[in-house]
Design a protein around this motif. Structure first.
Motif, PDB file in Angstrom:
ATOM      1  N   VAL A 105       0.817  -1.331   0.147  1.00  0.00           N
ATOM      2  CA  VAL A 105      -0.029  -0.085  -0.015  1.00  0.00           C
ATOM      3  C   VAL A 105       0.956   1.249  -0.161  1.00  0.00           C
ATOM      4  CG1 VAL A 105      -1.694   1.412   1.212  1.00  0.00           C
ATOM      5  CG2 VAL A 105      -1.898  -0.994   1.111  1.00  0.00           C
ATOM      6  N   SER A 106       1.911   1.369   0.651  1.00  0.00           N
ATOM      7  CA  SER A 106       2.943   2.467   0.790  1.00  0.00           C
ATOM      8  C   SER A 106       3.723   2.686  -0.766  1.00  0.00           C
ATOM      9  CB  SER A 106       3.873   2.199   1.850  1.00  0.00           C
ATOM     10  OG  SER A 106       4.945   1.323   1.496  1.00  0.00           O
ATOM     11  N   PHE A 107       3.750   1.605  -1.466  1.00  0.00           N
ATOM     12  CA  PHE A 107       4.697   1.784  -2.739  1.00  0.00           C
ATOM     13  C   PHE A 107       4.287   3.058  -3.606  1.00  0.00           C
ATOM     14  CE2 PHE A 107       5.464   1.020  -7.287  1.00  0.00           C
ATOM     15  CZ  PHE A 107       6.917   0.873  -7.171  1.00  0.00           C
ATOM     16  N   GLY A 108       3.035   3.221  -4.076  1.00  0.00           N
ATOM     17  CA  GLY A 108       2.715   4.135  -4.656  1.00  0.00           C
ATOM     18  C   GLY A 108       3.109   5.722  -4.018  1.00  0.00           C
ATOM     19  N   PRO A 109       2.411   5.821  -2.964  1.00  0.00           N
ATOM     20  CA  PRO A 109       2.799   7.341  -2.187  1.00  0.00           C
ATOM     21  C   PRO A 109       4.369   7.449  -2.190  1.00  0.00           C
ATOM     22  CG  PRO A 109       1.019   5.973  -1.020  1.00  0.00           C
ATOM     23  CD  PRO A 109       1.579   5.100  -1.756  1.00  0.00           C
ATOM     24  N   LEU A 110       5.158   6.465  -1.944  1.00  0.00           N
ATOM     25  CA  LEU A 110       6.595   6.545  -1.860  1.00  0.00           C
ATOM     26  C   LEU A 110       7.141   6.909  -3.175  1.00  0.00           C
ATOM     27  CD1 LEU A 110       7.557   3.467   0.217  1.00  0.00           C
ATOM     28  CD2 LEU A 110       7.953   5.895   1.050  1.00  0.00           C
ATOM     29  N   ASN A 111       6.698   6.497  -4.290  1.00  0.00           N
ATOM     30  CA  ASN A 111       6.961   6.783  -5.450  1.00  0.00           C
ATOM     31  C   ASN A 111       6.836   8.062  -5.912  1.00  0.00           C
ATOM     32  OD1 ASN A 111       8.343   4.387  -6.325  1.00  0.00           O
ATOM     33  ND2 ASN A 111       6.950   3.810  -7.906  1.00  0.00           N
ATOM     34  N   LEU A 112       5.703   8.671  -5.328  1.00  0.00           N
ATOM     35  CA  LEU A 112       5.408  10.194  -5.557  1.00  0.00           C
ATOM     36  C   LEU A 112       6.631  11.080  -4.960  1.00  0.00           C
ATOM     37  CD1 LEU A 112       1.483  10.449  -5.002  1.00  0.00           C
ATOM     38  CD2 LEU A 112       2.825  10.504  -7.047  1.00  0.00           C
ATOM     39  N   GLY A 113       7.359  10.521  -3.953  1.00  0.00           N
ATOM     40  CA  GLY A 113       8.347  11.228  -3.434  1.00  0.00           C
ATOM     41  C   GLY A 113       7.821  12.123  -1.937  1.00  0.00           C
ATOM     42  N   LEU A 114       6.780  11.656  -1.541  1.00  0.00           N
ATOM     43  CA  LEU A 114       6.004  12.377  -0.319  1.00  0.00           C
ATOM     44  C   LEU A 114       6.820  11.982   0.933  1.00  0.00           C
ATOM     45  CD1 LEU A 114       2.290  11.206  -1.004  1.00  0.00           C
ATOM     46  CD2 LEU A 114       3.397  13.420  -1.611  1.00  0.00           C
ATOM     47  N   PRO A 115       6.815  12.823   1.879  1.00  0.00           N
ATOM     48  CA  PRO A 115       7.477  12.742   3.144  1.00  0.00           C
ATOM     49  C   PRO A 115       7.022  11.425   3.731  1.00  0.00           C
ATOM     50  CG  PRO A 115       6.604  15.022   2.789  1.00  0.00           C
ATOM     51  CD  PRO A 115       6.171  14.250   1.826  1.00  0.00           C
ATOM     52  N   GLU A 116       7.831  10.853   4.625  1.00  0.00           N
ATOM     53  CA  GLU A 116       7.706   9.741   5.304  1.00  0.00           C
ATOM     54  C   GLU A 116       6.422   9.592   6.017  1.00  0.00           C
ATOM     55  OE1 GLU A 116       9.894   6.227   8.077  1.00  0.00           O
ATOM     56  OE2 GLU A 116      11.053   7.954   7.316  1.00  0.00           O
ATOM     57  N   ALA A 117       6.226  10.745   6.777  1.00  0.00           N
ATOM     58  CA  ALA A 117       5.104  11.124   7.949  1.00  0.00           C
ATOM     59  C   ALA A 117       3.999  11.018   7.025  1.00  0.00           C
ATOM     60  CB  ALA A 117       5.376  11.995   8.479  1.00  0.00           C
ATOM     61  N   GLU A 118       3.969  11.601   5.918  1.00  0.00           N
ATOM     62  CA  GLU A 118       2.563  11.531   4.842  1.00  0.00           C
ATOM     63  C   GLU A 118       2.257  10.168   4.280  1.00  0.00           C
ATOM     64  OE1 GLU A 118       0.666  13.842   1.205  1.00  0.00           O
ATOM     65  OE2 GLU A 118       2.249  14.848   1.873  1.00  0.00           O
ATOM     66  N   VAL A 119       3.253   9.771   3.987  1.00  0.00           N
ATOM     67  CA  VAL A 119       3.192   8.219   3.706  1.00  0.00           C
ATOM     68  C   VAL A 119       2.630   7.281   4.575  1.00  0.00           C
ATOM     69  CG1 VAL A 119       4.422   6.150   2.579  1.00  0.00           C
ATOM     70  CG2 VAL A 119       5.062   8.211   1.768  1.00  0.00           C
ATOM     71  N   ARG A 120       2.901   7.288   5.866  1.00  0.00           N
ATOM     72  CA  ARG A 120       2.481   6.745   6.803  1.00  0.00           C
ATOM     73  C   ARG A 120       1.120   7.074   6.999  1.00  0.00           C
ATOM     74  NH1 ARG A 120       7.368   7.475   9.832  1.00  0.00           N
ATOM     75  NH2 ARG A 120       6.421   9.069  10.901  1.00  0.00           N
ATOM     76  N   GLU A 121       0.718   8.172   6.921  1.00  0.00           N
ATOM     77  CA  GLU A 121      -0.635   8.669   7.285  1.00  0.00           C
ATOM     78  C   GLU A 121      -1.799   8.203   6.190  1.00  0.00           C
ATOM     79  OE1 GLU A 121      -3.407  12.890   7.868  1.00  0.00           O
ATOM     80  OE2 GLU A 121      -1.153  12.807   7.793  1.00  0.00           O
ATOM     81  N   ARG A 122      -1.167   8.214   4.984  1.00  0.00           N
ATOM     82  CA  ARG A 122      -1.929   7.796   3.748  1.00  0.00           C
ATOM     83  C   ARG A 122      -1.939   6.319   3.981  1.00  0.00           C
ATOM     84  NH1 ARG A 122      -1.339  10.388  -1.974  1.00  0.00           N
ATOM     85  NH2 ARG A 122      -1.271  12.568  -1.271  1.00  0.00           N
ATOM     86  N   VAL A 123      -1.035   5.399   4.624  1.00  0.00           N
ATOM     87  CA  VAL A 123      -1.220   3.980   4.466  1.00  0.00           C
ATOM     88  C   VAL A 123      -2.314   3.710   5.464  1.00  0.00           C
ATOM     89  CG1 VAL A 123      -0.025   1.935   5.012  1.00  0.00           C
ATOM     90  CG2 VAL A 123       1.008   3.558   3.439  1.00  0.00           C
ATOM     91  N   ALA A 124      -2.240   4.394   6.658  1.00  0.00           N
ATOM     92  CA  ALA A 124      -3.075   4.234   7.640  1.00  0.00           C
ATOM     93  C   ALA A 124      -4.332   4.668   7.221  1.00  0.00           C
ATOM     94  CB  ALA A 124      -2.691   5.007   8.852  1.00  0.00           C
ATOM     95  N   ARG A 125      -4.615   5.641   6.860  1.00  0.00           N
ATOM     96  CA  ARG A 125      -6.161   6.121   6.269  1.00  0.00           C
ATOM     97  C   ARG A 125      -6.742   4.887   5.186  1.00  0.00           C
ATOM     98  NH1 ARG A 125      -4.212  11.554   5.448  1.00  0.00           N
ATOM     99  NH2 ARG A 125      -4.527  11.203   3.233  1.00  0.00           N
ATOM    100  N   ALA A 126      -5.742   4.635   4.373  1.00  0.00           N
ATOM    101  CA  ALA A 126      -6.318   3.484   3.212  1.00  0.00           C
ATOM    102  C   ALA A 126      -6.564   2.191   3.984  1.00  0.00           C
ATOM    103  CB  ALA A 126      -5.268   3.342   2.231  1.00  0.00           C
ATOM    104  N   LEU A 127      -5.993   1.714   4.908  1.00  0.00           N
ATOM    105  CA  LEU A 127      -6.084   0.675   5.429  1.00  0.00           C
ATOM    106  C   LEU A 127      -7.392   0.617   6.386  1.00  0.00           C
ATOM    107  CD1 LEU A 127      -2.479  -0.399   6.629  1.00  0.00           C
ATOM    108  CD2 LEU A 127      -3.703  -1.585   4.852  1.00  0.00           C
ATOM    109  N   ALA A 128      -7.205   1.724   6.777  1.00  0.00           N
ATOM    110  CA  ALA A 128      -8.804   1.914   7.802  1.00  0.00           C
ATOM    111  C   ALA A 128      -9.894   1.868   6.940  1.00  0.00           C
ATOM    112  CB  ALA A 128      -8.555   3.056   8.641  1.00  0.00           C
ATOM    113  N   ALA A 129      -9.903   2.622   5.601  1.00  0.00           N
ATOM    114  CA  ALA A 129     -10.966   2.769   4.953  1.00  0.00           C
ATOM    115  C   ALA A 129     -11.415   1.385   4.367  1.00  0.00           C
ATOM    116  CB  ALA A 129     -10.856   3.727   3.661  1.00  0.00           C
TER     117      ALA A 129
END
Length: 275
Positions: A105-129
């Motif tokens: 789940v983190s692969f796409g956001p990491l490839n966007l070059g997002l900060p690590e904290a934002e990647v963690r937040e996006r992954v957590a939201r997606a998994l929860a959703a």
């Protein structure tokens, strides 16, 4: 003034190498905040249409637009497209590749070059959703089929798309799995994500989608779901049967229970009101 569709094909056509044209002159736009069902017989071009919308294929003729602006297929243009539109393919094993759910789940956001904290937040939201937070560290090869489906969708959701496109998302799921997935998709839609689903299930389309798009050999027809899926000639051309709710509405109108302009039942619960 009505805003342009979020994503739109304009006079689009496509043919695979050494083959006939699969799609010709297609005009199809997806508006903000809608749920859309794409239907058609096998080989009608549904998957090709989804791949054109998501940039996996490039129009041979016509063009793809985002918010009215033609898409450029350079790195900048494709990044803009893929942060707006995400496609989830039918078989999750064609999409999942990382060792664990969280890594995938983190692969796409990491490839966007997002900060690590934002990647963690996006992954957590997606998994929860997708209701799979407990599976974050689970190896992807140990997931059930339904869990793999939801993990693949979570990977797309983590990209923060405005449009989520799914190719036969309920295929292979048992009835409980189908209902749980539809509930999740409804929650995503309510949170502001536009959802386009390709499906063969006319009953699902009738009860779930605001709009329908039906592919036939003569082209693409779009419109309000209940109206479009009550057109017998169109359904015959697409080799689809009439949804039971549309058939029930015909009977209710013939008996004077429903007026000509009154909406018919989409679910068994709604039908029970007239029983």
């Amino acid at each position: 003034m009505t805003p342009p569709p979020v994503v739109e094909l304009v006079d689009a056509g496509y043919a695979y190498p050494d083959g006939p044209a699969v799609l010709t002159g297609v005009r199809f736009g997806i508006a903000e905040g809608r749920s859309v069902a794409l239907l058609g017989r096998n080989g009608s071009g549904k998957t090709t249409l989804l791949r054109l919308l998501s940039g996996g294929l490039r129009c041979a003729t016509g063009e793809l637009r985002l918010a009215g602006v033609p898409v450029s297929y350079d790195r900048k243009g494709l990044t803009r497209l893929r942060t707006t539109v995400q496609l989830v393919v039918q078989d999750p094993d064609d999409q999942l590749f990382a060792a664990s759910v969280g890594q995938d789940v983190s692969f796409g956001p990491l490839n966007l070059g997002l900060p690590e904290a934002e990647v963690r937040e996006r992954v957590a939201r997606a998994l929860a959703a997708l209701d799979i937070t407990a599976l974050r560290d689970r190896p992807t090869h140990l997931l059930s089929y339904g869990q793999r489906k939801r993990a693949a969708i979570a990977g797309a959701v983590a990209m923060g798309p405005r449009v989520l496109i799914l190719d036969e998302p309920t295929a292979g799921l048992d009835p409980h799995g189908q209902e749980r997935l539809l509930e999740v998709l409804g929650q995503l839609r309510d949170a502001g994500t536009t959802v386009l689903m390709a499906t063969h299930d006319v009953d699902l389309a009738l009860r779930w989608a605001d709009e329908a798009a039906v592919l036939t050999p003569d082209g693409l027809r779009t419109g309000e779901t209940a109206r479009l899926l009550a057109e017998q000639e169109l359904l015959d051309a697409a080799r689809l049967r009439m949804p039971w709710g549309a058939a029930a509405a015909r009977v209710l109108r013939a008996r004077g229970v429903l007026s000509a302009g009154e909406a018919g039942p989409r679910t068994a619960e709604e039908l029970a009101r007239w029983a």
